[in-house]
Design a protein around this motif. Structure first.
Motif, PDB file in Angstrom:
ATOM      1  N   UNK A  11       0.940  -1.094  -0.086  1.00 45.98           N
ATOM      2  CA  UNK A  11       0.091   0.069  -0.060  1.00 45.98           C
ATOM      3  C   UNK A  11       0.828   1.221   0.148  1.00 45.98           C
ATOM      4  N   UNK A  12       2.117   1.231   0.271  1.00 43.44           N
ATOM      5  CA  UNK A  12       3.226   2.304   0.286  1.00 43.44           C
ATOM      6  C   UNK A  12       3.409   2.499  -0.889  1.00 43.44           C
ATOM      7  N   UNK A  13       4.544   3.591  -1.164  1.00 45.40           N
ATOM      8  CA  UNK A  13       5.186   3.911  -2.371  1.00 45.40           C
ATOM      9  C   UNK A  13       6.419   3.080  -2.390  1.00 45.40           C
ATOM     10  N   UNK A  14       6.340   1.996  -2.134  1.00 45.26           N
ATOM     11  CA  UNK A  14       7.402   0.877  -2.251  1.00 45.26           C
ATOM     12  C   UNK A  14       7.647   0.429  -3.914  1.00 45.26           C
ATOM     13  N   UNK A  15       9.167   0.490  -4.047  1.00 44.60           N
ATOM     14  CA  UNK A  15       9.348   0.079  -5.349  1.00 44.60           C
ATOM     15  C   UNK A  15       9.577  -1.429  -5.195  1.00 44.60           C
ATOM     16  N   UNK A  16       9.226  -2.420  -6.112  1.00 46.70           N
ATOM     17  CA  UNK A  16       9.557  -3.839  -6.366  1.00 46.70           C
ATOM     18  C   UNK A  16      10.546  -3.920  -7.304  1.00 46.70           C
ATOM     19  N   UNK A  17      11.341  -5.086  -6.894  1.00 48.37           N
ATOM     20  CA  UNK A  17      12.488  -5.372  -8.089  1.00 48.37           C
ATOM     21  C   UNK A  17      12.034  -6.496  -8.462  1.00 48.37           C
ATOM     22  N   UNK A  18      11.549  -6.651  -9.949  1.00 49.14           N
ATOM     23  CA  UNK A  18      11.206  -8.079 -10.639  1.00 49.14           C
ATOM     24  C   UNK A  18      12.353  -8.571 -11.167  1.00 49.14           C
ATOM     25  N   UNK A  19      12.474  -9.864 -11.010  1.00 52.09           N
ATOM     26  CA  UNK A  19      13.175 -10.768 -11.565  1.00 52.09           C
ATOM     27  C   UNK A  19      12.610 -11.799 -12.523  1.00 52.09           C
ATOM     28  N   UNK A  92      -4.704   1.160 -15.503  1.00 50.75           N
ATOM     29  CA  UNK A  92      -3.740   0.494 -14.383  1.00 50.75           C
ATOM     30  C   UNK A  92      -2.490   1.368 -14.029  1.00 50.75           C
ATOM     31  N   UNK A  93      -1.806   1.722 -15.456  1.00 52.82           N
ATOM     32  CA  UNK A  93      -0.686   2.627 -15.106  1.00 52.82           C
ATOM     33  C   UNK A  93      -1.068   4.067 -14.574  1.00 52.82           C
ATOM     34  N   UNK A  94      -2.372   4.414 -15.071  1.00 48.28           N
ATOM     35  CA  UNK A  94      -2.716   5.917 -14.470  1.00 48.28           C
ATOM     36  C   UNK A  94      -2.945   5.563 -12.729  1.00 48.28           C
ATOM     37  N   UNK A  95      -3.464   4.247 -12.413  1.00 48.56           N
ATOM     38  CA  UNK A  95      -3.653   4.119 -10.935  1.00 48.56           C
ATOM     39  C   UNK A  95      -2.438   4.186 -10.242  1.00 48.56           C
ATOM     40  N   UNK A  96      -1.230   3.739 -10.690  1.00 44.08           N
ATOM     41  CA  UNK A  96      -0.033   3.660 -10.385  1.00 44.08           C
ATOM     42  C   UNK A  96       0.590   4.978 -10.213  1.00 44.08           C
ATOM     43  N   UNK A  97       0.416   5.611 -11.232  1.00 43.15           N
ATOM     44  CA  UNK A  97       1.012   7.114 -11.327  1.00 43.15           C
ATOM     45  C   UNK A  97       0.356   8.111 -10.186  1.00 43.15           C
ATOM     46  N   UNK A  98      -1.089   7.757  -9.790  1.00 41.04           N
ATOM     47  CA  UNK A  98      -1.677   8.415  -8.988  1.00 41.04           C
ATOM     48  C   UNK A  98      -1.133   8.074  -7.610  1.00 41.04           C
ATOM     49  N   UNK A  99      -0.874   6.679  -7.411  1.00 45.73           N
ATOM     50  CA  UNK A  99      -0.150   6.354  -6.007  1.00 45.73           C
ATOM     51  C   UNK A  99       1.240   6.614  -5.782  1.00 45.73           C
ATOM     52  N   UNK A 100       2.054   6.570  -6.856  1.00 42.91           N
ATOM     53  CA  UNK A 100       3.270   6.771  -6.630  1.00 42.91           C
ATOM     54  C   UNK A 100       3.809   8.341  -6.736  1.00 42.91           C
ATOM     55  N   UNK A 101       3.400   8.974  -7.699  1.00 35.44           N
ATOM     56  CA  UNK A 101       3.664  10.497  -8.057  1.00 35.44           C
ATOM     57  C   UNK A 101       2.562  11.337  -8.131  1.00 35.44           C
ATOM     58  N   UNK A 102       1.626  11.024  -7.545  1.00 33.02           N
ATOM     59  CA  UNK A 102       0.149  11.791  -7.290  1.00 33.02           C
ATOM     60  C   UNK A 102      -0.158  12.420  -8.478  1.00 33.02           C
TER      61      UNK A 102
END
Length: 129
Positions: A11-19, A92-102
């Motif tokens: 729920x936080x602005x936590x970046x994930x690393x994907x392998x 979806x990417x727009x919802x992520x933009x809202x979460x991470x960079x407002x």
């Protein structure tokens, strides 16, 4: 599969690393914005990315997320990209933009981008914190 006491990290602005696994068997890792919907870890990417090509060939994946408020608290998920869906209207990417960079709209979209949403079904995890 993800312990309830660690789900708040998503729920936080936590970046994930994907392998993912590259065509030569080497690992490919990169950071992404991420969320957990209660069943799947989800993230967005474009179809021209190596991650997309890797997942289309081999759906095995690992995702690690570090709590931005406590770097000694994390969750790592291993599983499969169960689905890869078209991101209709970039919702979806727009919802992520809202979460991470407002921002209401993802600002780095290019007209040639075809964006998808990867749904990772967790099969195992490790964690701390």
């Amino acid at each position: 599969m993800i312990p309830s006491e660690l789900r708040d990290i998503f729920d936080k602005k936590a970046f994930a690393h994907v392998a993912t696994i590259g065509p030569d068997g080497a690992l490919h890792s990169s950071p992404v914005w991420v969320e957990f919907d209660g069943r799947h870890v989800r993230f967005s990417l474009t179809t021209d990315r190596q991650k997309y090509k890797n997942l289309k060939r081999d759906p095995r994946i690992a995702v690690s997320v570090i709590d931005p408020d406590n770097p000694y608290r994390y969750v790592e998920v291993r599983g499969r990209a169960e689905r890869i869906d078209i991101d209709e209207g970039n919702a979806f990417i727009n919802s992520m933009a809202k979460k991470y960079i407002d921002k209401d709209v993802y600002p780095w979209h290019r007209p040639t981008d075809q964006r998808v949403v990867v749904h990772v079904l967790p099969q195992a995890h490790s964690s701390m914190g």
